[in-house]
Write a protein that holds these residues in place. Sequence first.
Motif, PDB file in Angstrom:
ATOM      1  N   ASP A   1       0.767  -1.350  -0.058  1.00 24.47           N
ATOM      2  CA  ASP A   1       0.061  -0.127   0.006  1.00 24.47           C
ATOM      3  C   ASP A   1       0.814   1.142   0.004  1.00 24.47           C
ATOM      4  OD1 ASP A   1      -2.391  -1.206  -0.039  1.00 24.47           O
ATOM      5  OD2 ASP A   1      -2.797  -1.184   2.126  1.00 24.47           O
ATOM      6  N   LEU A   2       1.816   1.249   0.724  1.00 22.83           N
ATOM      7  CA  LEU A   2       2.964   2.114   0.856  1.00 22.83           C
ATOM      8  C   LEU A   2       3.422   2.710  -0.426  1.00 22.83           C
ATOM      9  CD1 LEU A   2       4.032   4.147   3.129  1.00 22.83           C
ATOM     10  CD2 LEU A   2       5.937   2.789   3.449  1.00 22.83           C
ATOM     11  N   LYS A   3       3.745   1.768  -1.408  1.00 24.00           N
ATOM     12  CA  LYS A   3       4.285   1.984  -2.752  1.00 24.00           C
ATOM     13  C   LYS A   3       3.095   2.267  -3.795  1.00 24.00           C
ATOM     14  CE  LYS A   3       7.891  -1.625  -2.062  1.00 24.00           C
ATOM     15  NZ  LYS A   3       8.489  -2.960  -2.753  1.00 24.00           N
ATOM     16  N   THR A   4       2.015   1.670  -3.737  1.00 26.11           N
ATOM     17  CA  THR A   4       0.985   1.853  -4.654  1.00 26.11           C
ATOM     18  C   THR A   4      -0.015   2.935  -4.604  1.00 26.11           C
ATOM     19  OG1 THR A   4      -0.387  -0.031  -4.175  1.00 26.11           O
ATOM     20  CG2 THR A   4       1.549  -0.497  -5.579  1.00 26.11           C
ATOM     21  N   ASN A   5      -0.514   2.901  -3.017  1.00 28.17           N
ATOM     22  CA  ASN A   5      -1.485   3.807  -2.932  1.00 28.17           C
ATOM     23  C   ASN A   5      -1.229   4.466  -1.305  1.00 28.17           C
ATOM     24  OD1 ASN A   5      -3.898   5.358  -2.374  1.00 28.17           O
ATOM     25  ND2 ASN A   5      -5.045   3.668  -3.104  1.00 28.17           N
ATOM     26  N   PRO A   6      -0.164   5.365  -1.442  1.00 30.01           N
ATOM     27  CA  PRO A   6       0.282   5.766  -0.062  1.00 30.01           C
ATOM     28  C   PRO A   6      -0.805   6.505   0.920  1.00 30.01           C
ATOM     29  CG  PRO A   6       1.397   6.989  -1.740  1.00 30.01           C
ATOM     30  CD  PRO A   6       0.729   5.872  -2.395  1.00 30.01           C
ATOM     31  N   GLN A   7      -1.855   6.880   0.135  1.00 27.66           N
ATOM     32  CA  GLN A   7      -2.987   7.762   0.853  1.00 27.66           C
ATOM     33  C   GLN A   7      -3.824   6.867   1.818  1.00 27.66           C
ATOM     34  OE1 GLN A   7      -3.248  10.927   0.834  1.00 27.66           O
ATOM     35  NE2 GLN A   7      -4.555  10.795   2.536  1.00 27.66           N
ATOM     36  N   ILE A   8      -3.707   5.465   1.387  1.00 28.22           N
ATOM     37  CA  ILE A   8      -4.363   4.599   2.199  1.00 28.22           C
ATOM     38  C   ILE A   8      -3.579   4.593   3.520  1.00 28.22           C
ATOM     39  CG2 ILE A   8      -4.901   2.051   2.596  1.00 28.22           C
ATOM     40  CD1 ILE A   8      -5.435   1.902  -0.211  1.00 28.22           C
TER      41      ILE A   8
ATOM     42  N   ILE B   1       3.912  16.096   7.126  1.00 26.88           N
ATOM     43  CA  ILE B   1       4.778  17.394   6.859  1.00 26.88           C
ATOM     44  C   ILE B   1       5.963  16.972   5.787  1.00 26.88           C
ATOM     45  CG2 ILE B   1       6.498  16.920   8.807  1.00 26.88           C
ATOM     46  CD1 ILE B   1       6.653  19.751   9.291  1.00 26.88           C
ATOM     47  N   GLY B   2       6.334  18.001   5.161  1.00 28.42           N
ATOM     48  CA  GLY B   2       7.500  17.713   4.074  1.00 28.42           C
ATOM     49  C   GLY B   2       6.971  17.954   2.587  1.00 28.42           C
ATOM     50  N   SER B   3       7.803  17.693   1.701  1.00 21.09           N
ATOM     51  CA  SER B   3       7.581  18.104   0.116  1.00 21.09           C
ATOM     52  C   SER B   3       6.587  17.189  -0.454  1.00 21.09           C
ATOM     53  CB  SER B   3       8.639  18.164  -0.655  1.00 21.09           C
ATOM     54  OG  SER B   3       8.292  18.098  -2.138  1.00 21.09           O
ATOM     55  N   THR B   4       5.417  17.650  -1.016  1.00 22.40           N
ATOM     56  CA  THR B   4       4.394  16.801  -1.522  1.00 22.40           C
ATOM     57  C   THR B   4       4.758  16.220  -2.843  1.00 22.40           C
ATOM     58  OG1 THR B   4       3.628  18.517  -2.732  1.00 22.40           O
ATOM     59  CG2 THR B   4       2.406  18.393  -0.790  1.00 22.40           C
ATOM     60  N   LYS B   5       6.003  16.760  -3.204  1.00 22.63           N
ATOM     61  CA  LYS B   5       6.728  16.076  -4.486  1.00 22.63           C
ATOM     62  C   LYS B   5       7.749  14.998  -4.158  1.00 22.63           C
ATOM     63  CE  LYS B   5       6.498  20.567  -7.072  1.00 22.63           C
ATOM     64  NZ  LYS B   5       7.042  21.391  -7.655  1.00 22.63           N
ATOM     65  N   SER B   6       7.901  14.785  -2.996  1.00 19.58           N
ATOM     66  CA  SER B   6       9.044  13.963  -2.495  1.00 19.58           C
ATOM     67  C   SER B   6       8.711  12.393  -2.955  1.00 19.58           C
ATOM     68  CB  SER B   6       9.127  13.962  -0.984  1.00 19.58           C
ATOM     69  OG  SER B   6      10.039  12.762  -0.528  1.00 19.58           O
ATOM     70  N   LYS B   7       9.646  11.607  -3.443  1.00 19.85           N
ATOM     71  CA  LYS B   7       9.401  10.142  -3.509  1.00 19.85           C
ATOM     72  C   LYS B   7       9.628   9.202  -2.161  1.00 19.85           C
ATOM     73  CE  LYS B   7      10.606  10.601  -8.266  1.00 19.85           C
ATOM     74  NZ  LYS B   7      11.594  10.311  -9.538  1.00 19.85           N
ATOM     75  N   THR B   8      10.019  10.046  -1.197  1.00 17.72           N
ATOM     76  CA  THR B   8      10.311   9.180  -0.016  1.00 17.72           C
ATOM     77  C   THR B   8       9.159   9.531   1.129  1.00 17.72           C
ATOM     78  OG1 THR B   8      12.706   9.051  -0.388  1.00 17.72           O
ATOM     79  CG2 THR B   8      11.800   8.827   1.811  1.00 17.72           C
ATOM     80  N   LEU B   9       8.533   8.583   1.471  1.00 13.21           N
ATOM     81  CA  LEU B   9       7.484   8.686   2.608  1.00 13.21           C
ATOM     82  C   LEU B   9       8.214   7.978   3.823  1.00 13.21           C
ATOM     83  CD1 LEU B   9       4.550   9.929   3.103  1.00 13.21           C
ATOM     84  CD2 LEU B   9       3.646   7.511   2.177  1.00 13.21           C
ATOM     85  N   LEU B  10       7.978   8.540   5.117  1.00 10.33           N
ATOM     86  CA  LEU B  10       8.419   8.082   6.259  1.00 10.33           C
ATOM     87  C   LEU B  10       7.268   7.949   7.421  1.00 10.33           C
ATOM     88  CD1 LEU B  10      10.713   7.033   8.038  1.00 10.33           C
ATOM     89  CD2 LEU B  10      11.303   9.478   8.800  1.00 10.33           C
ATOM     90  N   ILE B  11       7.114   6.857   7.626  1.00  4.79           N
ATOM     91  CA  ILE B  11       5.947   6.613   8.403  1.00  4.79           C
ATOM     92  C   ILE B  11       6.617   6.271  10.198  1.00  4.79           C
ATOM     93  CG2 ILE B  11       3.815   5.357   9.124  1.00  4.79           C
ATOM     94  CD1 ILE B  11       3.851   6.465   6.379  1.00  4.79           C
ATOM     95  N   GLU B  12       6.177   7.129  10.823  1.00  2.00           N
ATOM     96  CA  GLU B  12       6.868   7.275  12.264  1.00  2.00           C
ATOM     97  C   GLU B  12       5.568   6.859  13.313  1.00  2.00           C
ATOM     98  OE1 GLU B  12       8.970  10.297  15.608  1.00  2.00           O
ATOM     99  OE2 GLU B  12       7.788  10.966  13.823  1.00  2.00           O
ATOM    100  N   PHE B  13       6.000   5.846  14.253  1.00  2.11           N
ATOM    101  CA  PHE B  13       5.050   5.477  15.323  1.00  2.11           C
ATOM    102  C   PHE B  13       5.795   6.088  16.398  1.00  2.11           C
ATOM    103  CE2 PHE B  13       3.668   2.383  11.998  1.00  2.11           C
ATOM    104  CZ  PHE B  13       2.469   2.292  12.437  1.00  2.11           C
TER     105      PHE B  13
END
Length: 259
Positions: free
Chosen positions: A88-95, A103-115
């Motif tokens: 899901d993180l790869k194909t549909n990150p909004q899920i 927070i951060g750039s909406t154009k970024s290809k790197t998404l970091l999830i923090e718990f």
Amino acid sequence: MSFSMDTFFNCFSPLFQYLRTWTAIGLLCLVVTWSFPAQAANTIDPQLEQQVLQIIREHPEAIIESVQAYQQLQQQKVNQAQQAFLQDLKTNPQIVIGDSPIIGSTKSKTLLIEFSDFQCPYCAEAHKTLKQLLANYPDKLRLVYKNFPLTSIHAEALPSATAAWAAYQQGKFWEYHDALFTNQKQLGQALYLDIAKKLNLDLGKFKRDLTLATSAIKKDIQLAEKLAVSGTPFFIINSPAFSGVVQLADIKSILADAK
């Protein structure tokens, strides 16, 4: 006197076998207890119970193998949940992002999830590093915050998460988030209200939203438990260079390699 590990295990192997056997018996008792209605507990045939216990004493490996099989099945479920999450993180990150603060750039290809947990000292240290990374790589990183309050050891973990969620409803999550970590040693109701005042929040709405945060925080906790998150801070990243669970110390190098 020389005392090798082999000597140690040879001396205590009868004790280990005894403990192994009675651990298995204890597990059986739990299974028997859970398998019958409470009202029937006193009607179990004593002779049958003794026969079952005798079998377990003679063959404790049967229970141990069953427990191991159960543990393997649970691990398989965790692995499947983690793989589905990464997909899901790869194909549909909004899920994955859902309604969580980002927070951060909406154009970024790197998404970091923090718990994270606002009362966790390790999370407070991680917060400093993450702020530096966001500043140093403004076009390469998006950070998503998920709550995982460790309520068994941190009394203010849930109240602080609730207050941050209430601030989020007025568009001030990250400012509130930063203030909580900066003042971590003063966590409490007085601080939560003081931060809200300093951020010029509508205090009436803030107090009402405090009562509405449970569902969103519970959803984060359930996701963390599904993924077998065992502590905080916990990070999962998806980038062109790497996808999966990541240590904070490795995030910088991943960002540096990202195009």
